[in-house]
Design an enzyme around this catalytic site. Sequence first.
Site, mmCIF file in Angstrom:
data_model
loop_
_atom_site.group_PDB
_atom_site.id
_atom_site.type_symbol
_atom_site.label_atom_id
_atom_site.label_comp_id
_atom_site.label_asym_id
_atom_site.label_seq_id
_atom_site.Cartn_x
_atom_site.Cartn_y
_atom_site.Cartn_z
ATOM 1 N N HIS A 1 -38.119 -24.555 -3.408
ATOM 2 C CA HIS A 1 -36.384 -24.417 -3.595
ATOM 3 C C HIS A 1 -35.989 -24.990 -2.428
ATOM 4 O O HIS A 1 -34.895 -25.833 -2.393
ATOM 5 C CB HIS A 1 -36.181 -23.088 -3.855
ATOM 6 C CG HIS A 1 -34.603 -22.584 -4.307
ATOM 7 N ND1 HIS A 1 -34.179 -22.453 -5.145
ATOM 8 C CD2 HIS A 1 -33.842 -22.575 -3.204
ATOM 9 C CE1 HIS A 1 -32.751 -22.409 -5.129
ATOM 10 N NE2 HIS A 1 -32.441 -22.462 -3.882
ATOM 11 N N GLU A 2 -36.016 -24.280 -1.263
ATOM 12 C CA GLU A 2 -35.506 -24.666 0.070
ATOM 13 C C GLU A 2 -35.816 -26.025 0.545
ATOM 14 O O GLU A 2 -35.073 -26.947 0.775
ATOM 15 C CB GLU A 2 -35.759 -23.833 1.082
ATOM 16 C CG GLU A 2 -35.532 -22.390 1.111
ATOM 17 C CD GLU A 2 -33.955 -22.073 0.533
ATOM 18 O OE1 GLU A 2 -33.212 -22.978 0.983
ATOM 19 O OE2 GLU A 2 -33.654 -21.185 0.024
ATOM 20 N N HIS B 1 -33.483 -28.386 -1.243
ATOM 21 C CA HIS B 1 -32.029 -28.537 -0.535
ATOM 22 C C HIS B 1 -32.298 -29.432 0.575
ATOM 23 O O HIS B 1 -31.410 -30.717 0.980
ATOM 24 C CB HIS B 1 -31.694 -27.263 0.126
ATOM 25 C CG HIS B 1 -30.964 -26.217 -1.012
ATOM 26 N ND1 HIS B 1 -30.100 -26.708 -1.438
ATOM 27 C CD2 HIS B 1 -31.331 -24.839 -1.128
ATOM 28 C CE1 HIS B 1 -29.690 -25.361 -2.464
ATOM 29 N NE2 HIS B 1 -30.454 -24.479 -2.201
ATOM 30 N N HIS C 1 -32.319 -33.243 -0.510
ATOM 31 C CA HIS C 1 -30.702 -33.466 -0.567
ATOM 32 C C HIS C 1 -29.948 -33.815 0.728
ATOM 33 O O HIS C 1 -29.296 -34.908 0.950
ATOM 34 C CB HIS C 1 -30.043 -32.312 -1.234
ATOM 35 C CG HIS C 1 -28.894 -32.585 -2.138
ATOM 36 N ND1 HIS C 1 -28.163 -31.844 -2.608
ATOM 37 C CD2 HIS C 1 -28.134 -33.692 -2.294
ATOM 38 C CE1 HIS C 1 -26.888 -32.188 -3.205
ATOM 39 N NE2 HIS C 1 -27.146 -33.592 -3.097
#
Length: 674
Positions: A466-467, A470, A473
Amino acid sequence: MSTANPLLQPFDAAPFDKIKPEHFSPAIKTLIAETHQEVKAITDQTETPTFLNTVVALERTGQQLGKVSSIFFNLNSAETNEEIQKIAQEISPLLSAFKNDLLLNKALFTRVKAVYDNKAQLELTAEDAMLLERQYQGFARNGANLNEADQQELRKIDAELAQKTLKFGEHVLAETNAYELHLTEESDLSGLPETAKAMAAAEANSRGKEGWVITLQYPSYIPFMTYADNRELRKELSLAFGAKAFKGNENDNQQLVLDIANLRHKRAQLLGYETHAHFVLEDRMAKTPEAVTAFLEELKDKAKPAAQAEFDRLEQFAKELDGIDQLQKWDGAYYGEKLKKKLFDFDEEELKPYFELDKVIAGSFEVASRLFDLNFEPIDDVPVYHKDVKTYKVTDSKGNYISLFYADFHPRPGKRGGAWMTSYRPQQTVNGKNERPHVSIVCNFTPSTADKPSLLTFNEVTTLFHEFGHALHGMLANTTYSSLSGTSVLWDFVELPSQLMENWCYEQEALSLFAKHYQTGADIPMELIKKIKASATFNEGMQTLRQLSFGMLDMAWHGADPSSVKDVKSFEEAAFAPTKLYPATPETCMSTSFSHIFQGGYSAGYYSYKWAEVLDADAFSYFKSEGIFSRTVADKFKDFVLSQGGTQDPMELYVKFRGKKPDPKALLERAGLL
């Protein structure tokens, strides 16, 4: 610029090896003054305002101030101490006042407004137009159109909010660190896996105590709540966790919750909005509180019957197993784990030997390499703020430099709980030069013990992915302006890349790359992968309802006038009523430690986790239809989502990637709720 202060020198990577806490306050004061001068140079111009001499010029101000603030606030989260917390209390109001000085600068706003009012005549690119729109709205949404007296009132509110939200977080951290469950009888650890016992022994040892210590940090708290047979101790720990900052002591947050909610409402009204939620959501994909409430209600109607059935099944199971009359909050994880084991012949602990931290990191890198053509090279010539922090140079297959990447994985006393991504330097293109970003992820994973490496729970594996989503991105950003780069997107779009990446953790094709036994090197067995997938929807109705309840509590605090609320606990109970499953516990309160909305940036925004799940389930169904490592789909995702940041309307970007608007059906199917 001063020679002594490293924060006032030009630097590439953050100079952690040279920074001392006493450097921050003088540096930030100096940089605020310098940025004021940069702004004055814009407003002192006699030329007619143009996009270049005003909007772009303003975008390029305060770059060093931005970098230094990022370094400071990440340290305050990841490696804090009393000195740093004291500095935070000093500089937060200064930065808040600076932001207000900027946004309430009449001469500056007049110039930006002149360009904005003339935008139809300008031939702007989509990104230029977005920069102008965001800049103008930034002023308008922060009081530039208000009269002098109201502007002063706004400044006062913002300064108060800056201090109160900081205080809220400090209280939660203090409460988390203040509690320990010290056990001296080994029988009290009955049911706990060996890794959890070893960790508790190491914790006791580090505190100079005999026996075992359980804390409210997740890697300690979660295993105890999931596996400890002693119901009374689970109850004690659960109530301690739920009572954080709700004990009437010096760390109590009840008044702060009321103050923050009321100040936000007052601020919204001052700006001409009905509530804080109306103010926030105008600048989101969802647009209005009504749309968010309808979204949460629609999902609640689908999830509630499933959740109630799952709860009844769990309660029945606990009754049959241990004669439990009434299922309580401290029973959910424990009997949930036992029922999951019975239904799927599956124990979370069986998975951990296959998820050694270093292998999972390498696996996330391999997934990124196959999808987005990235290589991660460990480097040790970049300064770090703690010896645990790892650093990597990220390049593509052509050798182009993409990003600097920091990763900080284990709990420490000076680190707040949870997991997050941050950036020390944003990506931007200045004078034709593409400045690449410096990105970091911070987590709190189970540390290694004397005889075992760091072995992750499956939940920690999905958190890492998940991290890392980010981080991708941030890393793959490719825009002109830093304020529109990377994760600088509308809040309910920001979780799409992160939640999308979690999907690879459930796919055999991805797991086979890294899920190998830490002792034997054997691949994770196919049966275990099938069980991971089958159990992924286990109690999903209850999980969904829990997330929705947090979103509803957030909207209750921020979607109406809170001035008549006198009692935090009873207000919260009313908000939770439509989603309630467990009996109430008068000793606990969620709001007083709900840092996401009272300290972080999720006020009137918690719904965005579920919103992004709709997007990510729909996006991943596209990957699945073409193959989970399809370069074609990955390129579209990189070109239309990851690289674009906030340069266009997120729904337009999503449709360019997907060919259509997202369909909630994919989420409901994945969750087994259809």
